[in-house]
Design a protein around this motif. Structure first.
Motif, PDB file in Angstrom:
ATOM      1  N   ASP A 117      43.325  42.205   4.177  1.00 19.05           N
ATOM      2  CA  ASP A 117      44.283  41.238   3.641  1.00 19.05           C
ATOM      3  C   ASP A 117      43.902  39.807   4.042  1.00 19.05           C
ATOM      4  OD1 ASP A 117      46.463  40.045   2.471  1.00 19.05           O
ATOM      5  OD2 ASP A 117      47.903  41.495   3.265  1.00 19.05           O
ATOM      6  N   ASP A 118      42.866  39.298   3.380  1.00 21.86           N
ATOM      7  CA  ASP A 118      42.357  37.977   3.718  1.00 21.86           C
ATOM      8  C   ASP A 118      43.406  36.882   3.517  1.00 21.86           C
ATOM      9  OD1 ASP A 118      40.258  36.156   4.458  1.00 21.86           O
ATOM     10  OD2 ASP A 118      40.227  35.539   2.352  1.00 21.86           O
ATOM     11  N   ALA A 119      44.246  37.053   2.489  1.00 29.99           N
ATOM     12  CA  ALA A 119      45.244  36.012   2.199  1.00 29.99           C
ATOM     13  C   ALA A 119      46.167  35.819   3.405  1.00 29.99           C
ATOM     14  CB  ALA A 119      46.054  36.400   0.966  1.00 29.99           C
ATOM     15  N   ARG A 120      46.542  36.926   4.037  1.00 24.48           N
ATOM     16  CA  ARG A 120      47.447  36.807   5.179  1.00 24.48           C
ATOM     17  C   ARG A 120      46.731  36.224   6.396  1.00 24.48           C
ATOM     18  NH1 ARG A 120      51.173  42.067   5.818  1.00 24.48           N
ATOM     19  NH2 ARG A 120      52.789  40.697   6.619  1.00 24.48           N
ATOM     20  N   TYR A 121      45.426  36.438   6.481  1.00 27.65           N
ATOM     21  CA  TYR A 121      44.679  35.795   7.562  1.00 27.65           C
ATOM     22  C   TYR A 121      44.700  34.275   7.370  1.00 27.65           C
ATOM     23  CZ  TYR A 121      40.951  33.865  10.332  1.00 27.65           C
ATOM     24  OH  TYR A 121      40.264  33.067  11.213  1.00 27.65           O
ATOM     25  N   ARG A 122      44.452  33.876   6.138  1.00 21.69           N
ATOM     26  CA  ARG A 122      44.336  32.440   5.869  1.00 21.69           C
ATOM     27  C   ARG A 122      45.627  31.688   6.154  1.00 21.69           C
ATOM     28  NH1 ARG A 122      39.400  31.715   2.526  1.00 21.69           N
ATOM     29  NH2 ARG A 122      40.022  29.548   2.361  1.00 21.69           N
ATOM     30  N   VAL A 123      46.763  32.365   6.025  1.00 20.85           N
ATOM     31  CA  VAL A 123      48.049  31.703   6.282  1.00 20.85           C
ATOM     32  C   VAL A 123      48.076  31.073   7.683  1.00 20.85           C
ATOM     33  CG1 VAL A 123      50.524  32.142   6.656  1.00 20.85           C
ATOM     34  CG2 VAL A 123      49.372  33.101   4.648  1.00 20.85           C
ATOM     35  N   GLU A 144      45.907  27.908   7.376  1.00 23.71           N
ATOM     36  CA  GLU A 144      46.068  26.993   6.246  1.00 23.71           C
ATOM     37  C   GLU A 144      47.502  26.508   6.037  1.00 23.71           C
ATOM     38  OE1 GLU A 144      44.072  28.990   3.029  1.00 23.71           O
ATOM     39  OE2 GLU A 144      42.098  28.495   3.849  1.00 23.71           O
TER      40      GLU A 144
END
Ligand code: WT7
Length: 635
Positions: free
Chosen positions: A484-490, A493
């Motif tokens: 879940d890359d999107a949740r890492y980026r949170v 970012e």
């Protein structure tokens, strides 16, 4: 961050807050000694600082450069090779610590088990070979769902030995929570025990696993540590006996060569959705971070006996029962006993019996001890203690004072350590020997840069509340959220260029930081992170529930307690019986820690026009406060 809150801080922070300064001997004898000098050394050469720490450990191949920061992705100890178990075990077995106790375990009814470094290495290698034999390979995921027994640590280290990625699930979780974690990680093997023991009662862990693995097609085997007599039956082929497979395995198992950036483990933590996040830590950076903080923050010396009262199922146990202390070569004490069983003196009795020197526990336990009274610790000789610590939630000034006076006898330094599953290691604390300010965790440790900022990311002055952020990468930071890359980026970012922690904080004079609590939909109950969404989805999975909203309410003992608001489906009516049923349902699906203390049946919930439940409106109402801006409220 309303204006009223900010004014309160100012009043509190301009007043000359009490400080306690430990005996200068502490500073003189500490590994770190001079905090300010160490911090300045770090600022002068950040990579050099970490290279120096890493050089205290053994590497199969050294790094070509210390880090690669490709925002928001970091890599540490580039091209280096290692195995963390070679540092936690073999390194000591080769030298003076071979026959030193690595682990001392105490169970109920006086049960005691002791493992020297050599013995622990032997067990780990045998179990590692057993895992290999049933087909576990480097990179495979192994789920460990066990009680607080030595085999839990052995299983973790055995995975690390062969490069399998462990995913430890706390033994207090229910079957739905366990299932979700097994499925998300596609675990090939589940390691469990027939029972856990708590307060004289047995907990049927194996039957929770039986329920959880239905529909888990990835699971090829379940390994069971059978503690009960007569032994439970195992399903042939699928289920294997922990000790039997070990007995048949060869004794030597060389440590797998791991790249510094290979994953070491995943550990699930609650987020703002119903689905927990699989936080991924890697071999090299995590090893350096936990080694560094065990040695320099806890100031572990060879003579110490260290007791962290957490369960290895949480990050605290991963970092400070297993990897950090063993990397340092310490003696770890671990116990399946609870603080109130057989009586309220159980922990103090163990400190006296084992002559514990460093004790690490949670504010919720400290507040419970406060309530039980001084008579319990005063019955025992606690003079072996030299450092006491706290983690998991803010150590409020009242709890600090009690801990310092009653347990610390007005002379033992308290380490209030702020960190997270995601950070892997301590980030903020008051280093041994430095003046302590009750209510404040302290300053960033050397190697870590933090700040308190407003919602645009601008640094706020002391006395103004804001968001806690970490300004630069550190070796033991999470590398990803599993699949879940999107949740890492949170994390990196939400505010440009910095890691947003999710906590509110305020800086005091001298840069000391006071942690105020979570800024998001996470409730910290007795030091455990619980997502409102997880509890809500558990409630909604009950046939009587149409919709629910969950909030945290301040609780004297546990920091927060859970309150749920529930809208029933047509055909169901509210009753105490249904309330009890719902509590039981949450207990069985998520586990006892997530059970709401209160459930209100309601007809509607405050929502935004886009349908998002406004939990803060519920919370404000509950606490008799102004709900603030409700312009987006529907109706
Ligand atoms: C959250 C992380 C790190 C191991 C235990 C919890 C809270 C943690 C402190 C402290 C105030 C603290 C924060 C943090 N927290 N330590 N010393 N003072 N708050 O790990 O489950 O990942 O939870 O626990 O809110 O963000 P976790």
């Amino acid at each position: 961050m309303g204006s009223t809150m900010t004014e309160d801080f100012n009043v509190r922070l301009v007043e000359d807050v009490k400080t306690y300064t430990p005996d200068p001997q502490y500073k003189k004898n500490a590994w770190m000694g001079d905090y300010q000098k160490a911090y300045n050394d770090f600022l002068a050469d950040k990579d050099g600082f970490w290279a120096k720490m890493a050089s205290e450990l053994e590497w199969i191949r050294p790094w070509t450069s210390v880090k690669e920061w490709n925002y928001p992705y970091a890599k540490w100890f580039i091209k280096a090779q290692l195995n963390i178990t070679a540092n936690c075990l073999d390194r000591h077995v080769k030298g003076q610590r071979r026959n030193k106790a690595a682990l001392i375990w105490r169970g109920e009814n006086g049960a005691e088990r002791i493992f020297t470094y050599q013995q622990l290495l032997g067990k780990v290698m045998r179990f590692a070979n057993a895992l290999k034999k049933i087909g576990v390979k480097k990179g495979d995921r192994v789920c460990i769902y066990m009680p607080l027994v030595p085999e839990q640590m052995i299983a973790m280290l055995a995975c690390a030995r062969i490069g399998a990625v462990h995913s430890v699930v706390f033994g207090g979780f229910g079957s739905a929570a366990l299932k979700m974690r097994i499925q998300d990680a596609s675990a090939k093997v589940v390691i469990t025990a027939d029972i856990g023991m708590r307060r004289g009662k047995t907990i049927q862990l194996k039957s929770i696993v039986d329920e959880a693995i239905v529909d888990c097609s990835s699971v090829e085997h379940v390994i069971v540590l059978r503690r009960q007599d007569p032994q439970i039956d195992l399903r042939p082929g699928l289920e294997l006996d922990f000790r039997e497979i070990m007995a048949g395995a060869p004794q030597e198992c060389p440590a797998e060569v791991m790249d510094a950036e290979d994953p070491l483990f995943t550990l699930y933590t609650s987020g703002s959705t119903g689905k927990p996040k699989g936080i991924v830590h890697t071999c090299g950076g995590y090893m350096v971070g936990t080694y560094y903080t065990s040695k320099y923050v806890f100031d572990m010396k060879d003579e110490d006996i260290f007791w962290c009262t957490a369960d290895p199922g949480w990050i605290t146990g991963h970092s400070y029962i297993v990897y950090g202390p063993l990397a340092v070569g310490a003696t770890v004490f671990m116990s399946e006993l609870t603080p109130d069983y057989p009586d309220a003196g159980s922990y103090w009795g163990l400190i006296e019996e084992q002559k514990i020197t460093i004790f690490y526990t949670a504010p919720t336990a400290i507040r419970m001890f406060m309530k039980l009274g001084e008579i319990w610790p005063n019955k025992y000789d606690l003079s072996s203690l030299r450092i006491i610590g706290s983690v998991g939630e803010p150590l409020n000034p009242e709890a600090f004072e009690w801990y310092y006076h009653v347990i610390g006898k007005d002379k033992i330094p308290i380490l209030d350590t702020w960190w997270q599953t995601e950070t892997g290691m301590h980030m903020i604390t008051t280093m041994i020997g430095e003046p302590m300010r009750p209510g404040f965790a302290g300053r960033p440790i050397p190697g870590v840069e933090v700040d308190v900022v407003d919602k645009d990311g601008n640094s706020v002055p002391p006395g103004t509340g804001g968001l806690l952020v970490v300004k630069s990468p550190w070796p033991s930071m999470l590398r990803m959220v599993w699949k879940d890359d999107a949740r890492y980026r949170v994390y990196w970012e939400t505010l440009k260029g910095v890691y947003t922690v999710g906590d509110l904080a305020v800086k005091g004079k001298d840069g000391y930081i006071m942690i105020l609590g979570r800024s998001d939909d996470i409730i910290v109950v007795a030091g455990h992170n619980i997502g409102t969404a997880e509890v809500e989805s558990s409630l909604v999975s009950h046939p009587a529930v149409a919709e629910s909203a969950v909030i945290g309410k301040p609780d004297e003992l546990k920091g927060n307690s859970i309150k749920a608001f529930v809208i029933l489906r047509v055909g169901f009516s509210s009753s105490d019986k249904l309330r009890q049923d719902l509590m039981y349902h949450v207990r069985m699906t998520l586990g006892p820690i997530a059970v709401p203390q209160e459930i209100d049946f309601v007809d509607k919930l405050p929502k935004t026009r886009s349908g998002k439940i406004m939990r803060r409106v519920l919370k404000a109402k509950e606490m008799g406060m102004d709900p603030g801006d409700i312009s987006t409220l529907e109706e």
